[in-house]
Design an enzyme around this catalytic site. Structure first.
Site, mmCIF file in Angstrom:
data_model
loop_
_atom_site.group_PDB
_atom_site.id
_atom_site.type_symbol
_atom_site.label_atom_id
_atom_site.label_comp_id
_atom_site.label_asym_id
_atom_site.label_seq_id
_atom_site.Cartn_x
_atom_site.Cartn_y
_atom_site.Cartn_z
ATOM 1 C CB CYS A 19 -0.907 -0.002 1.225
ATOM 2 S SG CYS A 19 0.003 0.078 2.790
ATOM 3 C CG HIS A 48 4.666 -6.387 11.142
ATOM 4 N ND1 HIS A 48 3.485 -6.136 11.813
ATOM 5 C CD2 HIS A 48 5.656 -6.029 11.996
ATOM 6 C CE1 HIS A 48 3.764 -5.657 13.017
ATOM 7 N NE2 HIS A 48 5.073 -5.574 13.141
ATOM 8 C CB CYS A 104 0.846 4.626 7.618
ATOM 9 S SG CYS A 104 -0.512 4.819 6.433
ATOM 10 C CG HIS A 132 -0.545 -4.487 15.723
ATOM 11 N ND1 HIS A 132 -0.273 -3.258 15.146
ATOM 12 C CD2 HIS A 132 -0.388 -5.409 14.739
ATOM 13 C CE1 HIS A 132 0.024 -3.433 13.876
ATOM 14 N NE2 HIS A 132 -0.034 -4.728 13.601
ATOM 15 C CD GLU A 134 -2.677 0.984 13.175
ATOM 16 O OE1 GLU A 134 -3.767 1.597 13.162
ATOM 17 O OE2 GLU A 134 -2.354 0.153 12.295
ATOM 18 C CB CYS A 203 -6.091 2.330 5.913
ATOM 19 S SG CYS A 203 -5.309 0.816 5.358
ATOM 20 C CB SER A 231 1.533 -8.931 8.369
ATOM 21 O OG SER A 231 0.669 -8.137 7.582
ATOM 22 C CG ASN A 233 -2.136 -5.999 6.053
ATOM 23 O OD1 ASN A 233 -2.116 -6.540 4.955
ATOM 24 N ND2 ASN A 233 -1.036 -5.496 6.609
ATOM 25 C CB SER A 276 3.811 -5.350 5.068
ATOM 26 O OG SER A 276 3.188 -6.470 5.652
#
Length: 318
Positions: A19, A48, A104, A132, A134, A203, A231, A233, A276
């Site tokens: 992304c 990641h 990001c 995590h 984030e 996102c 990861s 996502n 990623s």
């Protein structure tokens, strides 16, 4: 006489892979190396994916867990794409470090939204996964106790905010869209006056990649997700594939990790990649399958992404 390979049709999810936020973070490290030479220090994995991390290490990046591992040699320090608590840049400034923030921009928007709600006296529910990076970074934008972490639907049913507090919520950017909708519905039912965020926190890249998996899952005997086990996502993509009708869904980090026999008996499989994971790893998986099968491919495209993010300003080379 060579035996004929069994046929296998591969659905390639679109979009998949990198992304804009991941691409920007990697470019920040590469540009810092180009301008200032090695070493460039990076706090935590920039994204990641071990393939990406090891590639940057070969160029001269040194990955550290915390800033106290970084010597005072004047070389740049980069913060990962996942974002960091406010205490991290504060510590870097105290040591007069030259640092570059690769967070990001969509994660940074979540941080600023959290600050605005806090300034208005609202207590935040943060929907996300404990530990995590984030989530650690987002919770670290506000004083301790200003957020309540909600990991799943059961936690949403049990969450107890401060008595009498005005409430709102925000989310980790890489969550399952469907799981998050369920959690939000529970919070709304329990707290009818809860304030809505000004915009969606999950996102665009997460949403698009999950939509692409849903579009191909029901046609797939197997879905292969290229991505790292840490990861978020990528893990969500595997879960979405199973829920959306794929007979089976697995994760692999690259082609070398894949036993092509896993597709034995399959007529059609889907392949996607977390945000990623670079496209070269997807092509490795396709090439690995081609060793055993006579493959055909089909793109299943639900969205075309043209998002780009500007690089942060960098110091001129002396």
């Amino acid at each position: 006489m060579t035996a004929e390979k069994p046929r296998l049709h591969i659905l390639l999810a679109g979009p998949r892979g990198f992304c804009a936020g991941v691409d920007r973070a990697i470019r920040i490290v590469e540009e810092a190396l180009r301008r200032h030479g090695a070493p460039v220090y990076v706090r935590h994995e920039i994204v990641h994916n071990r393939f990406v991390v090891e590639g940057l290490e070969r160029q001269g990046a040194i990955f550290v867990h915390e800033l106290d591992e970084v010597p005072d040699d004047g070389q740049p320090v980069v913060f990962s794409a996942h974002g960091v608590p406010k205490s991290v840049p504060a510590a870097a400034r105290q040591r007069e470090m030259y640092f570059l923030d690769a967070t990001c921009p969509l994660v940074s928007k979540v941080h600023r939204e959290a600050e605005r709600h806090h300034a208005r006296g609202r207590h935040l529910f943060l929907i996300g996964h404990a530990g995590h990076p984030e989530v650690v970074g987002t919770m670290g934008q506000l004083p301790e106790g200003a957020m309540t972490l909600v990991e799943d639907a059961e936690a949403a049913r049990r969450a107890v905010p401060p008595e009498g507090a005005a409430l709102t919520y925000t989310t980790q950017t890489t969550l399952s869209v469907d799981d998050t909708a369920e959690i939000v519905a529970i919070l709304r039912e329990r707290f009818p006056d809860i304030a809505e965020p000004s915009k969606e926190s999950i996102c665009y890249a997460t949403t698009n990649r999950q939509a692409a998996v849903k579009a191909m899952a029901a046609r797939s005997d197997l879905v292969i997700v290229v991505g790292a086990p840490n990861s978020s996502n990528s893990v969500r993509l595997r879960e979405v594939a199973e829920r959306a009708g794929a007979a089976r869904a697995v994760m692999v980090q690259r082609g070398a990790d894949l036993d092509p026999a896993i597709a034995a008996g399959c007529a059609t499989i889907g392949v996607t990649a977390g945000a990623s994971a670079p496209e070269v790893l997807v092509q490795e998986v396709v090439a690995r399958l081609a060793e055993r099968f006579d493959i055909t491919t089909e793109d299943v495209v639900v969205a075309v992404e043209d998002v780009t993010f500007r690089m942060p300003p960098m110091r001129a080379v002396a």
